[in-house]
Scaffold this motif. Structure first.
Motif, short mmCIF file in Angstrom:
data_model
loop_
_atom_site.label_atom_id
_atom_site.label_comp_id
_atom_site.label_asym_id
_atom_site.label_seq_id
_atom_site.Cartn_x
_atom_site.Cartn_y
_atom_site.Cartn_z
N LEU A 43 0.76 -1.22 -0.03
CA LEU A 43 0.00 0.03 0.00
C LEU A 43 0.87 1.22 -0.06
O LEU A 43 0.53 2.39 -0.33
CB LEU A 43 -0.98 -0.08 1.17
N LEU A 46 1.50 2.67 -3.42
CA LEU A 46 0.39 3.14 -3.95
C LEU A 46 0.08 4.73 -3.51
O LEU A 46 -0.04 5.08 -2.47
CB LEU A 46 -0.93 2.48 -3.81
N PHE A 52 -8.21 2.38 -8.43
CA PHE A 52 -7.90 0.87 -8.12
C PHE A 52 -9.29 0.01 -8.52
O PHE A 52 -10.10 0.51 -8.16
CB PHE A 52 -7.57 0.71 -6.78
N ALA A 63 -7.18 3.73 -4.47
CA ALA A 63 -6.46 2.70 -3.52
C ALA A 63 -6.71 2.71 -1.96
O ALA A 63 -6.93 1.54 -1.59
CB ALA A 63 -4.99 3.15 -3.82
N GLY A 67 -8.54 -0.48 -3.02
CA GLY A 67 -7.32 -1.36 -3.02
C GLY A 67 -6.95 -1.88 -1.71
O GLY A 67 -6.73 -3.13 -1.51
N LEU A 71 -6.97 -5.89 -0.74
CA LEU A 71 -5.70 -6.68 -0.37
C LEU A 71 -5.56 -7.00 0.75
O LEU A 71 -5.13 -8.25 1.10
CB LEU A 71 -4.60 -5.84 -0.75
N TRP A 125 -2.46 -7.78 -14.29
CA TRP A 125 -2.39 -6.58 -13.65
C TRP A 125 -1.94 -5.55 -14.58
O TRP A 125 -0.89 -5.91 -15.09
CB TRP A 125 -1.81 -6.70 -12.32
N VAL A 137 -4.37 1.05 -10.87
CA VAL A 137 -4.03 -0.40 -10.93
C VAL A 137 -5.36 -0.77 -11.31
O VAL A 137 -6.44 -0.34 -11.07
CB VAL A 137 -3.92 -1.06 -9.34
#
Length: 162
Positions: A43, A46, A52, A63, A67, A71, A125, A137
């Motif tokens: 992270l 990012l 994201f 993110a 994100g 994750l 990705w 992303v």
């Protein structure tokens, strides 16, 4: 009479130019952090405001909003997760990674109840970079492959009820 100045004293060290970090390098570091189960390090690469998107799951945001929870859920759901980068290519601004995730489900994931099934999921990705940070992303995989691996039998009811 004055002695000539030492050649060492006359030399000056020029400041080194800032080294730009490519999207490929940032993506490699991001996946390496995930493979080490270090979500905080992943992270940190990012920009929190970076877009994201997890296309097959219909997740889209930043993110910070999408994100980070995705994750963390990934690591919680697959505590033995192995992230294998099969191919990584790109430019300074955009990298594309072919990734395989492997692990055994230990918690619900994306609405799929835990049945302790082994997952091996091929993914692609796209990782964008700006100013030495990941600035976007987008993840792709075959959702049907995910469902098959995690033993989802009915696609009209993804959460499998015992």
């Amino acid at each position: 009479m004055t002695a000539p100045a030492s050649p060492i004293a006359r030399e000056t060290v020029a400041p080194s130019p800032a080294v730009a970090v490519s999207a490929r390098e940032l993506a490699g570091g991001f996946f390496d952090a995930l493979n080490r189960h270090d979500v905080a390090a992943a992270l940190a690469a990012l920009d929190p405001a970076a877009p994201f998107e997890v296309v097959p799951a219909g997740l889209r945001g930043t993110a910070a909003s999408v994100g980070a929870p995705f994750l963390r859920a990934l690591m919680t759901s697959f505590p033995d997760l192995l992230v294998q980068v099969r191919a990584l290519m790109g430019t300074d601004a955009l990298a594309v990674a072919e990734v395989k995730l492997e692990g055994t489900q230990a918690a619900d994931f994306l609405g799929i109840l835990n049945q302790e099934k082994h997952l091996d999921l091929d993914q692609a990705w796209m990782v964008w970079a700006t100013g030495g940070r990941i600035s976007g992303v987008r993840a792709y995989w075959c959702q049907n492959q995910l469902y098959r691996r995690l033993a989802v039998k009915r696609l009209d009811r993804i959460s499998i009820l015992g």
